[in-house]
Design a protein around this motif. Sequence first.
Motif: not given
Length: 398
Positions: A114-119, A145-148, A129-130
Amino acid sequence: MDAGKPCQRGYAARLHDQRSDRRPVYSFRIMPAPMTGRRKVLSVVGTRPNFMKIAPIASALAKRPDEFEHVLVHTGQHYDSDMSEIFLDELGVEEPDYRLGVGSGTHAQQSARVMERLEPVLLNQRPDFVLVPGDVNSTLAASLVAAKLGFAVGHVEAGLRSFDRTMPEEINRIVADAVSDLLFIHSPEAREHLLTEGRREEQIHYVGNTMIDTLVAVRGRLRERAAASRFGVSDRDYLVVTLHRPALVDTDLLHTALEALETLSRDVAIVFPMHPRTRARVRDAGLPLEDSGALKLIEPIGYLDFLALVATSAGVVTDSGGIQEETTFLGVPCLTLRDNTERPITESMGTNSVIGLRPEQIVEAPELLARIRSRKHRVPPLWDGHAAERIVEVLMQS
Ligand code: UD1
Protein backbone atom coordinates in the motif's frame (compact mmCIF):
# COMPACT_ATOMS: atom_id res chain seq x y z
CA MET A 1 -16.39 29.23 0.25
CA ASP A 2 -17.45 30.85 -3.07
CA ALA A 3 -16.47 29.10 -6.23
CA GLY A 4 -13.59 30.89 -7.82
CA LYS A 5 -12.57 32.55 -4.58
CA PRO A 6 -8.97 31.66 -3.89
CA CYS A 7 -8.67 28.79 -1.48
CA GLN A 8 -7.02 29.44 1.85
CA ARG A 9 -3.41 28.39 1.98
CA GLY A 10 -3.30 24.58 2.18
CA TYR A 11 -3.89 22.98 5.54
CA ALA A 12 -0.75 20.93 5.28
CA ALA A 13 1.31 24.03 4.64
CA ARG A 14 -0.25 25.85 7.59
CA LEU A 15 0.28 22.90 9.86
CA HIS A 16 3.89 22.88 8.82
CA ASP A 17 4.24 26.56 9.71
CA GLN A 18 2.67 25.97 13.10
CA ARG A 19 4.90 23.05 13.89
CA SER A 20 8.33 24.07 12.78
CA ASP A 21 9.68 21.59 15.33
CA ARG A 22 8.22 18.77 13.26
CA ARG A 23 10.91 18.34 10.65
CA PRO A 24 9.91 16.69 7.45
CA VAL A 25 11.55 13.33 6.92
CA TYR A 26 11.92 14.04 3.24
CA SER A 27 14.31 16.68 2.03
CA PHE A 28 11.45 18.51 0.35
CA ARG A 29 7.99 19.33 1.56
CA ILE A 30 5.01 18.42 -0.56
CA MET A 31 2.60 21.29 -0.80
CA PRO A 32 -1.04 21.02 -1.81
CA ALA A 33 -2.01 21.47 -5.43
CA PRO A 34 -2.12 25.01 -6.80
CA MET A 35 -5.08 27.01 -5.55
CA THR A 36 -8.16 26.25 -7.60
CA GLY A 37 -10.83 27.38 -5.18
CA ARG A 38 -11.71 23.78 -4.39
CA ARG A 39 -10.28 21.54 -1.71
CA LYS A 40 -9.11 18.15 -2.84
CA VAL A 41 -9.98 15.30 -0.50
CA LEU A 42 -8.39 11.92 -1.18
CA SER A 43 -9.90 8.92 0.64
CA VAL A 44 -8.23 5.56 0.95
CA VAL A 45 -10.36 2.42 1.32
CA GLY A 46 -9.23 -1.17 1.30
CA THR A 47 -11.59 -3.57 3.00
CA ARG A 48 -15.26 -4.35 3.29
CA PRO A 49 -16.02 -2.18 6.36
CA ASN A 50 -14.11 0.79 4.94
CA PHE A 51 -16.63 1.23 2.13
CA MET A 52 -19.52 1.92 4.49
CA LYS A 53 -17.43 4.42 6.44
CA ILE A 54 -16.37 6.47 3.39
CA ALA A 55 -19.55 6.22 1.24
CA PRO A 56 -21.48 8.95 3.10
CA ILE A 57 -18.45 11.25 3.08
CA ALA A 58 -18.10 10.77 -0.68
CA SER A 59 -21.76 11.62 -1.04
CA ALA A 60 -21.56 14.70 1.22
CA LEU A 61 -18.54 15.96 -0.72
CA ALA A 62 -20.32 15.37 -4.03
CA LYS A 63 -23.11 17.68 -2.87
CA ARG A 64 -20.62 20.54 -2.63
CA PRO A 65 -18.88 20.41 -6.02
CA ASP A 66 -17.89 24.07 -5.90
CA GLU A 67 -16.00 23.55 -2.69
CA PHE A 68 -14.62 20.02 -2.90
CA GLU A 69 -13.14 17.53 -5.28
CA HIS A 70 -12.99 13.90 -4.15
CA VAL A 71 -10.45 11.31 -5.23
CA LEU A 72 -11.08 7.71 -4.19
CA VAL A 73 -8.25 5.19 -3.86
CA HIS A 74 -9.01 1.49 -3.36
CA THR A 75 -5.97 -0.39 -2.12
CA GLY A 76 -7.40 -3.77 -3.09
CA GLN A 77 -6.77 -5.33 0.35
CA HIS A 78 -10.14 -6.95 -0.24
CA TYR A 79 -10.50 -7.97 -3.85
CA ASP A 80 -13.14 -10.74 -4.18
CA SER A 81 -16.21 -9.29 -5.78
CA ASP A 82 -18.36 -10.34 -2.81
CA MET A 83 -15.93 -8.63 -0.43
CA SER A 84 -15.54 -5.44 -2.47
CA GLU A 85 -17.42 -4.66 -5.70
CA ILE A 86 -20.85 -5.57 -4.37
CA PHE A 87 -20.42 -2.96 -1.63
CA LEU A 88 -19.32 -0.22 -3.99
CA ASP A 89 -22.31 -0.97 -6.23
CA GLU A 90 -24.88 -1.19 -3.47
CA LEU A 91 -23.66 1.96 -1.76
CA GLY A 92 -23.56 3.90 -5.01
CA VAL A 93 -19.90 4.72 -4.47
CA GLU A 94 -18.19 6.15 -7.55
CA GLU A 95 -15.72 3.93 -9.39
CA PRO A 96 -12.40 4.39 -7.55
CA ASP A 97 -10.01 6.73 -9.31
CA TYR A 98 -7.11 4.43 -8.42
CA ARG A 99 -6.93 0.72 -7.70
CA LEU A 100 -3.67 -0.29 -6.09
CA GLY A 101 -4.31 -4.04 -6.30
CA VAL A 102 -2.28 -4.96 -3.21
CA GLY A 103 -4.16 -8.20 -2.42
CA SER A 104 -3.39 -10.54 0.46
CA GLY A 105 -0.07 -11.22 2.17
CA THR A 106 1.61 -10.89 5.52
CA HIS A 107 0.90 -7.67 7.37
CA ALA A 108 4.29 -6.30 6.38
CA GLN A 109 3.84 -7.24 2.73
CA GLN A 110 0.34 -5.84 2.54
CA SER A 111 1.23 -2.58 4.32
CA ALA A 112 4.43 -2.13 2.31
CA ARG A 113 2.59 -2.61 -0.97
CA VAL A 114 0.00 0.00 0.00
CA MET A 115 2.75 2.45 0.95
CA GLU A 116 4.75 1.94 -2.22
CA ARG A 117 1.76 2.18 -4.51
CA LEU A 118 0.02 5.05 -2.73
CA GLU A 119 3.05 7.32 -2.59
CA PRO A 120 3.13 8.21 -6.31
CA VAL A 121 -0.64 8.73 -6.29
CA LEU A 122 -0.33 11.26 -3.47
CA LEU A 123 2.60 12.99 -5.14
CA ASN A 124 0.59 13.23 -8.31
CA GLN A 125 -2.71 14.30 -6.73
CA ARG A 126 -1.36 16.55 -3.95
CA PRO A 127 -4.61 16.55 -1.95
CA ASP A 128 -5.50 19.06 0.74
CA PHE A 129 -6.70 16.23 2.96
CA VAL A 130 -6.19 12.48 3.05
CA LEU A 131 -8.98 10.58 4.79
CA VAL A 132 -8.34 7.12 6.22
CA PRO A 133 -11.21 5.21 7.84
CA GLY A 134 -11.14 2.42 10.41
CA ASP A 135 -8.30 0.26 11.60
CA VAL A 136 -7.22 -2.13 8.88
CA ASN A 137 -3.76 -2.54 7.39
CA SER A 138 -4.66 -0.16 4.57
CA THR A 139 -5.50 2.50 7.19
CA LEU A 140 -2.14 2.13 8.88
CA ALA A 141 -0.16 2.18 5.64
CA ALA A 142 -2.05 5.09 4.07
CA SER A 143 -1.81 7.26 7.16
CA LEU A 144 1.93 6.68 7.41
CA VAL A 145 2.75 7.46 3.81
CA ALA A 146 0.49 10.53 3.72
CA ALA A 147 1.80 11.93 7.01
CA LYS A 148 5.42 11.44 5.95
CA LEU A 149 4.77 13.36 2.78
CA GLY A 150 3.33 16.18 4.89
CA PHE A 151 -0.29 15.92 3.82
CA ALA A 152 -3.04 16.64 6.34
CA VAL A 153 -4.44 13.29 7.42
CA GLY A 154 -7.95 12.81 8.84
CA HIS A 155 -8.66 9.57 10.68
CA VAL A 156 -12.33 8.59 10.54
CA GLU A 157 -13.23 6.49 13.61
CA ALA A 158 -10.31 7.74 15.67
CA GLY A 159 -9.63 7.02 19.33
CA LEU A 160 -11.09 3.52 19.65
CA ARG A 161 -8.99 1.31 21.92
CA SER A 162 -9.32 -2.31 22.97
CA PHE A 163 -6.04 -2.05 24.95
CA ASP A 164 -5.14 -5.40 23.43
CA ARG A 165 -2.03 -5.14 21.30
CA THR A 166 -2.31 -8.73 20.16
CA MET A 167 -5.03 -7.44 17.83
CA PRO A 168 -3.45 -6.10 14.64
CA GLU A 169 -6.22 -3.50 14.48
CA GLU A 170 -5.17 -1.98 17.82
CA ILE A 171 -1.70 -1.23 16.48
CA ASN A 172 -3.21 0.14 13.29
CA ARG A 173 -5.45 2.48 15.31
CA ILE A 174 -2.67 3.74 17.55
CA VAL A 175 -0.40 4.50 14.61
CA ALA A 176 -3.12 6.12 12.49
CA ASP A 177 -4.16 8.34 15.41
CA ALA A 178 -0.56 9.25 16.21
CA VAL A 179 0.15 10.58 12.71
CA SER A 180 -3.24 12.09 11.88
CA ASP A 181 -3.94 15.80 12.08
CA LEU A 182 -7.73 15.59 12.26
CA LEU A 183 -9.29 12.98 14.53
CA PHE A 184 -12.97 12.25 13.85
CA ILE A 185 -14.53 10.38 16.75
CA HIS A 186 -17.90 8.74 17.30
CA SER A 187 -17.84 7.98 21.04
CA PRO A 188 -16.98 10.18 24.02
CA GLU A 189 -14.37 7.77 25.42
CA ALA A 190 -12.36 8.13 22.22
CA ARG A 191 -11.60 11.73 23.23
CA GLU A 192 -10.17 10.54 26.57
CA HIS A 193 -7.97 7.97 24.87
CA LEU A 194 -6.63 10.50 22.39
CA LEU A 195 -5.96 13.15 25.05
CA THR A 196 -4.19 10.56 27.21
CA GLU A 197 -1.97 9.75 24.23
CA GLY A 198 -1.05 13.40 23.89
CA ARG A 199 -3.29 14.47 21.04
CA ARG A 200 -4.56 18.03 21.27
CA GLU A 201 -8.17 18.91 22.01
CA GLU A 202 -8.44 21.04 18.86
CA GLN A 203 -7.57 18.05 16.67
CA ILE A 204 -10.49 16.03 18.00
CA HIS A 205 -13.91 16.35 16.36
CA TYR A 206 -16.85 14.47 17.82
CA VAL A 207 -18.84 14.04 14.62
CA GLY A 208 -20.73 10.76 15.02
CA ASN A 209 -20.60 7.49 13.19
CA THR A 210 -20.30 7.44 9.40
CA MET A 211 -21.00 3.71 9.23
CA ILE A 212 -24.34 4.44 10.85
CA ASP A 213 -24.91 7.22 8.28
CA THR A 214 -24.80 4.49 5.65
CA LEU A 215 -27.17 2.30 7.62
CA VAL A 216 -29.61 5.19 8.04
CA ALA A 217 -29.45 5.86 4.30
CA VAL A 218 -30.37 2.27 3.33
CA ARG A 219 -32.70 1.40 6.22
CA GLY A 220 -35.82 1.94 4.12
CA ARG A 221 -34.62 -0.60 1.55
CA LEU A 222 -34.09 -3.52 3.92
CA ARG A 223 -37.60 -4.93 4.20
CA GLU A 224 -37.99 -5.31 0.42
CA ARG A 225 -34.95 -7.64 0.35
CA ALA A 226 -37.04 -10.30 2.14
CA ALA A 227 -33.69 -11.66 3.23
CA ALA A 228 -34.94 -14.17 5.82
CA SER A 229 -37.18 -16.03 3.41
CA ARG A 230 -34.55 -15.93 0.67
CA PHE A 231 -32.08 -17.59 3.04
CA GLY A 232 -34.66 -20.15 4.11
CA VAL A 233 -35.39 -18.90 7.66
CA SER A 234 -38.33 -17.19 9.39
CA ASP A 235 -38.33 -13.70 10.86
CA ARG A 236 -37.12 -13.53 14.52
CA ASP A 237 -36.51 -17.26 14.51
CA TYR A 238 -32.85 -17.52 13.56
CA LEU A 239 -29.40 -16.25 14.54
CA VAL A 240 -26.78 -14.64 12.34
CA VAL A 241 -23.15 -15.60 12.95
CA THR A 242 -19.94 -14.02 11.66
CA LEU A 243 -16.46 -15.10 12.77
CA HIS A 244 -13.26 -14.04 11.06
CA ARG A 245 -10.67 -12.82 13.57
CA PRO A 246 -7.33 -14.63 13.62
CA ALA A 247 -7.56 -15.09 17.43
CA LEU A 248 -10.55 -17.32 16.83
CA VAL A 249 -10.39 -18.74 13.34
CA ASP A 250 -6.62 -19.32 13.13
CA THR A 251 -6.67 -21.46 16.29
CA ASP A 252 -8.28 -24.62 17.65
CA LEU A 253 -11.12 -22.43 18.91
CA LEU A 254 -12.54 -22.60 15.41
CA HIS A 255 -13.23 -26.30 15.90
CA THR A 256 -14.95 -25.60 19.23
CA ALA A 257 -17.02 -22.84 17.62
CA LEU A 258 -18.21 -25.06 14.77
CA GLU A 259 -19.13 -27.85 17.17
CA ALA A 260 -21.06 -25.44 19.37
CA LEU A 261 -22.86 -24.01 16.33
CA GLU A 262 -23.79 -27.50 15.20
CA THR A 263 -25.24 -28.23 18.66
CA LEU A 264 -27.10 -24.91 18.84
CA SER A 265 -28.58 -25.42 15.38
CA ARG A 266 -30.65 -28.32 16.76
CA ASP A 267 -32.68 -25.63 18.61
CA VAL A 268 -32.49 -22.59 16.38
CA ALA A 269 -31.65 -21.96 12.74
CA ILE A 270 -28.31 -20.25 12.09
CA VAL A 271 -27.14 -18.31 9.04
CA PHE A 272 -23.35 -17.97 8.90
CA PRO A 273 -21.98 -15.98 5.93
CA MET A 274 -18.39 -17.08 5.98
CA HIS A 275 -15.44 -14.73 5.47
CA PRO A 276 -12.92 -16.20 2.97
CA ARG A 277 -10.32 -16.35 5.72
CA THR A 278 -12.62 -18.48 7.88
CA ARG A 279 -13.58 -20.72 4.99
CA ALA A 280 -9.91 -21.30 4.18
CA ARG A 281 -9.15 -22.23 7.80
CA VAL A 282 -12.13 -24.59 7.96
CA ARG A 283 -10.84 -26.27 4.82
CA ASP A 284 -7.25 -26.42 6.11
CA ALA A 285 -8.48 -28.07 9.30
CA GLY A 286 -10.48 -30.61 7.30
CA LEU A 287 -13.67 -29.56 9.05
CA PRO A 288 -17.04 -30.09 7.36
CA LEU A 289 -18.29 -27.15 5.30
CA GLU A 290 -21.58 -28.47 4.06
CA ASP A 291 -24.87 -26.81 4.85
CA SER A 292 -26.58 -29.03 7.40
CA GLY A 293 -30.06 -27.54 7.00
CA ALA A 294 -30.40 -25.61 10.23
CA LEU A 295 -26.76 -24.47 10.15
CA LYS A 296 -26.40 -22.55 6.92
CA LEU A 297 -22.75 -21.95 6.05
CA ILE A 298 -23.02 -19.57 3.12
CA GLU A 299 -20.70 -17.40 1.04
CA PRO A 300 -20.18 -13.76 2.12
CA ILE A 301 -23.24 -11.69 1.26
CA GLY A 302 -23.70 -8.06 0.25
CA TYR A 303 -24.28 -5.18 2.63
CA LEU A 304 -28.03 -4.85 2.07
CA ASP A 305 -28.74 -8.55 2.46
CA PHE A 306 -26.55 -8.76 5.52
CA LEU A 307 -28.24 -5.85 7.29
CA ALA A 308 -31.68 -7.11 6.25
CA LEU A 309 -30.83 -10.51 7.67
CA VAL A 310 -29.57 -9.02 10.93
CA ALA A 311 -32.55 -6.67 11.27
CA THR A 312 -35.10 -9.52 11.36
CA SER A 313 -32.96 -12.00 13.31
CA ALA A 314 -33.38 -13.06 16.94
CA GLY A 315 -29.76 -12.09 17.57
CA VAL A 316 -26.20 -12.11 16.35
CA VAL A 317 -23.03 -13.92 17.42
CA THR A 318 -19.90 -12.22 16.10
CA ASP A 319 -16.27 -11.27 16.59
CA SER A 320 -16.57 -8.25 14.27
CA GLY A 321 -16.14 -4.64 15.36
CA GLY A 322 -18.61 -2.91 13.07
CA ILE A 323 -21.42 -5.39 13.67
CA GLN A 324 -21.44 -4.47 17.37
CA GLU A 325 -22.36 -0.95 16.24
CA GLU A 326 -24.89 -1.95 13.60
CA THR A 327 -26.77 -4.23 16.01
CA THR A 328 -26.79 -1.46 18.61
CA PHE A 329 -28.37 0.89 16.10
CA LEU A 330 -30.90 -1.72 14.97
CA GLY A 331 -31.70 -2.77 18.57
CA VAL A 332 -30.81 -6.39 17.81
CA PRO A 333 -29.07 -8.28 20.65
CA CYS A 334 -25.47 -9.20 19.91
CA LEU A 335 -22.99 -11.55 21.59
CA THR A 336 -19.38 -10.64 20.91
CA LEU A 337 -16.98 -13.56 21.14
CA ARG A 338 -13.97 -11.56 22.23
CA ASP A 339 -12.18 -10.79 25.49
CA ASN A 340 -12.54 -7.05 24.97
CA THR A 341 -14.06 -4.44 22.73
CA GLU A 342 -12.82 -1.12 21.41
CA ARG A 343 -16.49 -0.13 21.25
CA PRO A 344 -17.63 -0.21 24.91
CA ILE A 345 -20.49 2.18 24.20
CA THR A 346 -22.26 -0.68 22.40
CA GLU A 347 -22.32 -2.53 25.73
CA SER A 348 -22.99 0.38 28.09
CA MET A 349 -25.79 1.87 25.98
CA GLY A 350 -26.56 -0.60 23.26
CA THR A 351 -27.48 -4.23 22.72
CA ASN A 352 -24.01 -5.76 22.75
CA SER A 353 -22.56 -8.16 25.31
CA VAL A 354 -18.88 -9.10 25.19
CA ILE A 355 -18.84 -12.70 26.40
CA GLY A 356 -15.15 -13.58 26.04
CA LEU A 357 -13.21 -15.59 23.52
CA ARG A 358 -14.93 -18.78 24.65
CA PRO A 359 -16.83 -20.25 21.73
CA GLU A 360 -18.20 -23.10 23.86
CA GLN A 361 -20.61 -20.45 25.16
CA ILE A 362 -22.30 -20.34 21.77
CA VAL A 363 -24.65 -23.10 22.98
CA GLU A 364 -25.96 -20.69 25.63
CA ALA A 365 -26.77 -18.00 23.07
CA PRO A 366 -30.58 -18.13 23.47
CA GLU A 367 -30.42 -17.38 27.22
CA LEU A 368 -27.65 -14.80 26.84
CA LEU A 369 -29.56 -13.01 24.09
CA ALA A 370 -32.77 -13.05 26.15
CA ARG A 371 -30.88 -11.33 28.98
CA ILE A 372 -29.83 -8.53 26.62
CA ARG A 373 -33.40 -8.19 25.35
CA SER A 374 -34.63 -7.48 28.88
CA ARG A 375 -32.09 -4.64 29.27
CA LYS A 376 -32.75 -0.98 28.45
CA HIS A 377 -30.82 0.18 25.44
CA ARG A 378 -30.51 3.23 23.23
CA VAL A 379 -28.65 4.52 20.22
CA PRO A 380 -25.52 6.51 21.20
CA PRO A 381 -25.54 10.28 20.62
CA LEU A 382 -24.71 11.49 17.11
CA TRP A 383 -25.32 8.09 15.53
CA ASP A 384 -27.96 9.92 13.59
CA GLY A 385 -27.12 9.79 9.90
CA HIS A 386 -25.33 13.16 9.77
CA ALA A 387 -21.74 12.37 10.74
CA ALA A 388 -20.37 12.76 7.22
CA GLU A 389 -21.90 16.23 6.89
CA ARG A 390 -20.17 17.20 10.13
CA ILE A 391 -16.87 15.89 8.81
CA VAL A 392 -17.23 17.90 5.63
CA GLU A 393 -18.02 20.98 7.72
CA VAL A 394 -14.79 20.44 9.69
CA LEU A 395 -12.85 20.11 6.43
CA MET A 396 -14.45 23.34 5.29
CA GLN A 397 -13.30 25.17 8.43
CA SER A 398 -9.79 23.64 8.53
C1 UD1 B 1 -9.39 -7.40 7.47
C2 UD1 B 1 -8.99 -6.50 8.64
C3 UD1 B 1 -9.97 -6.68 9.77
C4 UD1 B 1 -11.38 -6.45 9.30
C5 UD1 B 1 -11.67 -7.36 8.12
C6 UD1 B 1 -13.06 -7.10 7.58
C7 UD1 B 1 -6.58 -6.12 8.91
C8 UD1 B 1 -5.40 -6.44 9.74
N1 UD1 B 1 -7.68 -6.85 9.15
O1 UD1 B 1 -9.28 -8.73 7.93
O2 UD1 B 1 -9.69 -5.72 10.77
O3 UD1 B 1 -12.27 -6.73 10.36
O4 UD1 B 1 -10.72 -7.10 7.08
O5 UD1 B 1 -13.47 -8.10 6.70
O6 UD1 B 1 -6.51 -5.26 8.07
N2 UD1 B 1 -9.33 -12.98 1.36
C9 UD1 B 1 -9.94 -13.38 0.20
N3 UD1 B 1 -10.56 -12.42 -0.56
C10 UD1 B 1 -10.59 -11.12 -0.21
C11 UD1 B 1 -9.94 -10.72 0.98
C12 UD1 B 1 -9.32 -11.65 1.75
O7 UD1 B 1 -9.94 -14.55 -0.15
O8 UD1 B 1 -11.19 -10.32 -0.93
C13 UD1 B 1 -8.69 -14.00 2.23
C14 UD1 B 1 -7.26 -14.25 1.90
O9 UD1 B 1 -7.01 -15.60 2.12
C15 UD1 B 1 -6.53 -13.44 2.95
C16 UD1 B 1 -7.47 -13.54 4.14
O10 UD1 B 1 -8.77 -13.58 3.56
O11 UD1 B 1 -5.26 -13.94 3.20
C17 UD1 B 1 -7.37 -12.41 5.10
O12 UD1 B 1 -7.53 -11.16 4.43
P1 UD1 B 1 -6.87 -9.83 5.05
O13 UD1 B 1 -7.20 -8.67 4.20
O14 UD1 B 1 -5.45 -10.07 5.39
O15 UD1 B 1 -7.58 -9.67 6.46
P2 UD1 B 1 -9.08 -9.93 6.91
O16 UD1 B 1 -9.11 -11.17 7.71
O17 UD1 B 1 -10.01 -9.79 5.77
